[in-house]
Design a protein around this motif. Sequence first.
Motif, mmCIF file in Angstrom:
data_model
loop_
_atom_site.group_PDB
_atom_site.id
_atom_site.type_symbol
_atom_site.label_atom_id
_atom_site.label_comp_id
_atom_site.label_asym_id
_atom_site.label_seq_id
_atom_site.Cartn_x
_atom_site.Cartn_y
_atom_site.Cartn_z
ATOM 1 N N GLY A 210 45.160 80.045 35.423
ATOM 2 C CA GLY A 210 46.229 80.897 35.905
ATOM 3 C C GLY A 210 47.449 80.837 35.019
ATOM 4 O O GLY A 210 47.759 79.784 34.444
ATOM 5 N N HIS A 211 48.106 82.005 34.878
ATOM 6 C CA HIS A 211 49.421 82.082 34.238
ATOM 7 C C HIS A 211 49.429 81.480 32.840
ATOM 8 O O HIS A 211 50.292 80.698 32.473
ATOM 9 C CB HIS A 211 50.470 81.432 35.141
ATOM 10 N N GLY A 212 48.386 81.878 32.069
ATOM 11 C CA GLY A 212 48.348 81.522 30.663
ATOM 12 C C GLY A 212 47.672 80.221 30.317
ATOM 13 O O GLY A 212 47.582 79.864 29.132
ATOM 14 N N THR A 213 47.177 79.502 31.308
ATOM 15 C CA THR A 213 46.547 78.208 31.051
ATOM 16 C C THR A 213 45.213 78.107 31.779
ATOM 17 O O THR A 213 45.098 78.529 32.931
ATOM 18 C CB THR A 213 47.463 77.055 31.508
ATOM 19 N N ASP B 161 47.011 86.611 35.302
ATOM 20 C CA ASP B 161 48.434 86.928 35.196
ATOM 21 C C ASP B 161 49.106 86.987 36.560
ATOM 22 O O ASP B 161 50.322 86.813 36.662
ATOM 23 C CB ASP B 161 48.631 88.262 34.480
ATOM 24 N N ALA B 162 48.312 87.246 37.610
ATOM 25 C CA ALA B 162 48.880 87.415 38.942
ATOM 26 C C ALA B 162 48.623 86.238 39.861
ATOM 27 O O ALA B 162 49.409 85.984 40.783
ATOM 28 C CB ALA B 162 48.319 88.684 39.592
ATOM 29 N N ASP B 163 47.540 85.516 39.617
ATOM 30 C CA ASP B 163 47.116 84.519 40.594
ATOM 31 C C ASP B 163 46.312 83.435 39.883
ATOM 32 O O ASP B 163 45.744 83.654 38.812
ATOM 33 C CB ASP B 163 46.259 85.190 41.672
ATOM 34 N N ALA B 164 46.235 82.281 40.506
ATOM 35 C CA ALA B 164 45.410 81.189 39.995
ATOM 36 C C ALA B 164 43.995 81.302 40.541
ATOM 37 O O ALA B 164 43.757 81.915 41.585
ATOM 38 C CB ALA B 164 46.012 79.839 40.382
#
Length: 324
Positions: free
Chosen positions: A49-52, A202-205
């Motif tokens: 999530g969120h780039g990782t 980009d929106a959620d894990a």
Amino acid sequence: MSEATNYRTAESVSPKHPDKLCDQISDAILDAHLAEDPDARVAVDVAGGHGTVFVTGEVTSRATVDVDAIVQRIAGDVEIINRLAPQSTEIAQGVDIGGAGDQGIMIGYATSETPELLPLEVVLARRLNQELYEHWSYDGKTQVTLDGEYIVAVVASFQHASHDELQNVVEVWLDEQTIAPVADDVALHINPAGDWRVGGFDADAGLTGRKLAVDNYGPRIPIGGGAFSGKDPSKVDRSAAYIARKIAVDYLKRRDAHEVFVRLAYAIGYDQPLEATVIVDGIQEQASGYDLTPQGIIDALQLKRPIYEQTARYGHFGQGFDWD
């Protein structure tokens, strides 16, 4: 909508849903090991999530696998944290002698109500999701509610799909599908929270193994509790779930039945099931005619092949796999 008489609902998620991305990464890593080392011991979990993307778990293998390349193929340009370690020797000592890789209960199921031998609501939600994914290959969800055999409600949310375009494709699909009648007052919930462009990681894990009902038989049918993706077939929560499905399908066809449940149970390090129950149209008996040791299951279904990434997309049953 009429007063409820026999309601049942199931959902499906697209391959770009965050949880499904994690499932696919886990199984792609498993496939890469099995392609070089069929005896690899693999248990890979992914959180993203969120780039990782964080990859952890246990791997004992002779294969050389480029984990970063697999993650980037599926998830794109993300930071990767790799924390894979060898399988515990204390777990390995029970598996090395042919025992199950863990304890657990596995459920198999088959029903004659659809060609896929799955519950009708599950098939409808999946087929609609697959249709929408053909138009918008992004994050998305579908949900179908039945009252008896009638479709009475549909939910569809897809990234980058405008409300009007999405509704049009859903309505065409409802008109063209042939396995369930549509109620005159069917309720359509199309992007009910509004149109959306930000999805996936980009929106959620996401997490490996978080879509258990989607991976199995939908919310009406009990599940054993174990997730599948990222686990080699010495882990009976995967392999025994697959043979349980095959047993259910075999008994359904052999007995010309409407519905078959199968329950298997194992103890870690022990090779024989503690329970092997078949329930055919409500009548319970013992499963017979199958080698239900972990090695017997692996041999029967040829499970040491790199076949798993495809199972992590739309569910593990009813898609023409060898256990179907």
